[in-house]
Structures are given as C-alpha cells and as structure tokens.
Enzyme design. Sequence first.
Site, PDB file in Angstrom:
ATOM      1  N   ALA A   7     -13.682   5.861  39.528  1.00  0.00           N
ATOM      2  CA  ALA A   7     -13.331   5.876  38.105  1.00  0.00           C
ATOM      3  C   ALA A   7     -12.312   6.960  37.799  1.00  0.00           C
ATOM      4  CB  ALA A   7     -14.566   6.100  37.250  1.00  0.00           C
ATOM      5  N   CYS A   8     -11.355   6.611  36.913  1.00  0.00           N
ATOM      6  CA  CYS A   8     -10.448   7.633  36.373  1.00  0.00           C
ATOM      7  C   CYS A   8     -10.274   7.366  34.887  1.00  0.00           C
ATOM      8  CB  CYS A   8      -9.104   7.657  37.097  1.00  0.00           C
ATOM      9  SG  CYS A   8      -7.996   6.301  36.725  1.00  0.00           S
ATOM     10  N   GLY A   9      -9.455   8.148  34.213  1.00  0.00           N
ATOM     11  CA  GLY A   9      -9.316   8.049  32.768  1.00  0.00           C
ATOM     12  C   GLY A   9      -8.924   6.673  32.267  1.00  0.00           C
TER      13      GLY A   9
END
Lengths: 99, 169
Positions: A7-9
Amino acid sequence: MAKIIVACGSGVATSQTVASKINKLLSEKKIKSAVEAVDIKSLDKFIKDADVYVSIVRTKKDYHIPVINGIAFLTGMGQDKEFEKLVDAIKKADAHKVR
Amino acid sequence: MTNEDSQEFEVFFKQNLVFRDVEYPDVSTFFRRIADLLEAKGYVQPTFYQAIAEREANYPTGLQTASVGVAIPHADPVNLKKPFISVVRPKDPIEFSPMGGSQNDPKVKASIIFVLGVTRDGLQVKVLQKLMAMLSDERLTKALLHAESDRRILEIIERFFIDTKASVS
C-alpha cells in the site's frame, strides 16, 4: 497461495513499483504468490484476507500479519534482508493454508 | 527494443522541465514555485499545488539511496493535464521527511528531486523502477550532481533509460 498486499498513498506509483519488484524477485525464486498494490485508504478492506503486508507508509495499526519494509525494495538498501523476511512469511502462510 | 525505451524517456522528460541550481528556502516554497511553473507550461491543473503539498505532508517521499538523498513527490493523476517528470537539482539540498516516516523523523536531504507527473497507464512502474535503479548507482548520481547543463542531465538519464532494460533489479 499467499496473498501479499502493498500500500502507498495513491496506489499508483510507489506501491505498484514495489509490487512489480517483489513479483520479479519471487518469480526468480519460483515462489508463487499474489501481490497486489492498493491505496492506503482501501488497505483495511484488502488486508482482511492478506497474509503479508508490505508497508510504504507509516501505520500505527496492528494488522496481526507480518509487516515488511517496502522502501527497501525501492532503494535497494536492506532489500536482501526484507526479502528474506518476506519469503519466510510466505512459507509460513502457505504451510498454514495446507494444514 | 531501443525504440520503445526511448519513447518512454521522451514521454516524461523535457528539457524545459529541468531546473538546476535554484535556491528554495523550504519544501513548501519549492512546491509553490514548481507548481506555478508546471501550470504555466500546461502540465498540471490549478489544483496541483495543494494536492502535491498535502500528499507530501501525509505520505512523505524522501528517500535515502546508497549514494544520494532524493525525493519523488507526486499527486493524484486527476491534478495533471499531461504526463511529465520534472528533474530538479536545487542549489542546496531540500529537506523532505522520509518515505514511511513522519514529520518527527530525521529528514532526508534531497539533492535531486523528481516531481512525478505519472498516471495509471503502466508506464509509471517502468519509469520509477529505472529512476530508482539509476539513483542507486553512485557513478550516475555523481554525474547528475555535477552535470553543467540541463541538456547534460537529460543525456545521462536518457542513456541509462535506453541502455537498461525495464527489468532492472
């Protein structure tokens, strides 16, 4: 087959890049797994059936699954160690599923 | 093979988006100026400044590689008009919070900043992989830090993009 969530922004740039790198490293080792990149807002939804969480953003929550440092796969620094942890976590998850 | 790789380079990198040896007192001034320039050149929506500044505050993008401090700030693709990667080499390093860290962690002193204007078309992964591979190579980061023209900076990047397969590890 173990499910790995990255997951990232935004789920667009960094998580996709890390997911692609992990896919490549795992396929070189002939380890089958499902690697998925998501944005951090949908992490709670996707993490429910994940076995390993590869983290790129800071999190205070405890998801009760192994967490791997995803930034190592971006910069290459400490990558071998994190990859080893990832492989261990996958093997444990797969063994658990067979039982 | 070479054609595809050079296209990938040409989609993102433009000589008028290389900014060398400019002084930025802090990261928010940096975002303000870059956003204004990118908007004037038709690459981003007026919403870009707020989007990139907010995103950086919530999900910082400073990265320390083996050879250099860098940052790869980016915003949601809805704030873009067309794809680009802007290469910024500030006069003095700009302090970014580390990716995966918080405002309280030691800052990354970014000597090279790649402002990523990328979308979800798949190319963003190839490009970012190559950028990160390039930035792990001390010889290349030194060359980027010492290049004496915008053109030279792009030549170094282009050569790496064309000579290296997307599958770099």
